[in-house]
Scaffold this motif. Sequence first.
Motif, short mmCIF file in Angstrom:
data_model
loop_
_atom_site.label_atom_id
_atom_site.label_comp_id
_atom_site.label_asym_id
_atom_site.label_seq_id
_atom_site.Cartn_x
_atom_site.Cartn_y
_atom_site.Cartn_z
N GLN A 42 2.98 23.12 44.48
CA GLN A 42 4.50 23.06 44.14
C GLN A 42 4.24 22.29 42.68
OE1 GLN A 42 7.47 21.80 47.11
NE2 GLN A 42 5.35 21.55 48.34
N GLU A 43 3.11 21.48 42.27
CA GLU A 43 2.89 20.82 40.98
C GLU A 43 2.73 22.00 39.88
OE1 GLU A 43 1.48 16.28 41.43
OE2 GLU A 43 0.03 17.91 41.72
N VAL A 48 5.13 16.95 47.35
CA VAL A 48 4.80 17.68 46.22
C VAL A 48 3.52 17.58 45.61
CG1 VAL A 48 5.68 18.23 43.72
CG2 VAL A 48 7.34 18.13 45.62
N GLU A 49 3.21 16.30 45.59
CA GLU A 49 2.21 15.53 44.75
C GLU A 49 0.62 15.94 45.53
OE1 GLU A 49 0.16 11.30 43.47
OE2 GLU A 49 1.98 11.28 44.51
#
Length: 531
Positions: free
Chosen positions: A386-387, A381-382
């Motif tokens: 998706q963030e 995610v990072e």
Amino acid sequence: MAFYGGRADFTKSSRVLTSVMVAKEEEEALTTIREEEPAPMKRLVVRDLPYHQSSNTLAVRHQMSDKHKKQSKTGLKYSHWLFHDWFHIILRFRTVVSIFFIVVIWTIFLSIFAALYWVVDRQDVEVNCGLGKEQDPIHFYGAFAFSLETTTTVGYGLPNGGNGFFDNCPELQVVIYFQMLLSMFFNAFLLSFIFVRISRSEKRAAQVIFSNKATLNREILPNGIKQYMLSARLYDIDSRFPVVEAHVRFYAVKHRSMHADKNRGTLYPIKMEPMRVSMPNDDLGAVLHMSVPTRATHHIDFYSPLNPPSKRKLGPEDGRMHNPDYILDPCKMDLREHDCYTGNQDGLRCVVCGETYGTLANLKQHILYTQHTEKHDDVPVEGSHQELDVAALFKENAPPRRIPGGTGRSGKEKCDVSKDTRIQIEEPTPPWYDEYRRYLEEANIEIICVMEGIDPIMSGTFQAVQSYTVDDIVFDREFAPCVMADRKRTWKEVGPVRRFFRRIFVGKDSLPVSIKIDLDSYHEVGEINEG
């Protein structure tokens, strides 16, 4: 699709948009103006002709201090224009004044050579040059008549009645030679001057009429985007022989508080900011055919100089994107959002991957699809898409709509993509145009419309100019129809006198008719017809 910086990591604090900075500075300047006394508006283009038209003259003059004029090397003196462009300077004089000065110069020219003849003939009384009688030199009046006869080549004969060639006075032959030489140049100049003065094409602009008012309307595109259109109407009175290659341009001049009494003598960074033309498309030259009334329209978008700073901070597509990190810097170029809507230009970028897009709908669809792909591929995610919070980023007020009973390949419910990509924004409180009218008043904006074309008779280029201020703009209105069907008039309606002159000057008893323009309704505006 183009990429902006590859897959480099962009933080939200690493990019400050130039247009957003300008909007903040402009809003601060407007706040200062609001606190002061309202400044008057002094037009650059003055409407000084009947029917709400202008004489195409800009109210601009220049000044220079005496200290600067005395500088021999760097000082710019008036003699610079006088000696380097004297022909165009005298062409700007009125025709009557120009002819008067030409007659005065011509008379002085004759007098100078008359004085030379008078002096040459009196050098030696014993020598008869042929101008006067023997032992009686010519007087000044006779010398002036001989100078006039020589210049005009009339051939009345010599003052003493002889027909000599002045063999006894070679000096007289030299004077006659130079007078004839200068006379030829003067006649050529006089012919060209009168021809250029009478046939100058700029007078053709008097037959181009602009609407008294400009309209500012709001339109909603099929994709839900609101656009604000400023329009002016133009028409060529000489519609049977219209202007060739006519095209139109718009400029915005922000006077601000410059004309206030307390600011007199203060220097301001005033400039004529170009305004892109949407209809007709300035990418195709903004070409008009002016045999019938036509409109020239400017889209007040994110890049427009008429866009209020408060709306410019909200981003393109009427405030759908408020985050400057996702907006491409226009680099002070004159862009327009219509090119983004049609795929000719990208104005937005993804801060994660740097890929650029033209509309928010495409950018949003890219983020949603990439989030789905990254989640399926177990991408961390990072640092990924998706963030991104799509609902907060695009000001969504409602979840994506689902198609009832529709299933995708996985058997799940399908999304209505066409509805999903219409980003929801809050509706401003009515009336919608208050923000634009307030900005036009506070910034003292003058909108200059320039029509440029070629005169079909003399093939000379000319310009017709009109200006509009906030007092000349009507909001949420459109131009009233002014075209109606015409019919061929009978012999009794035309009349024998008009029929005779039409046969003499036009070559026909009657001309074919189709439509006619009602000039009484040309300046009128009315309610917007939703149909």
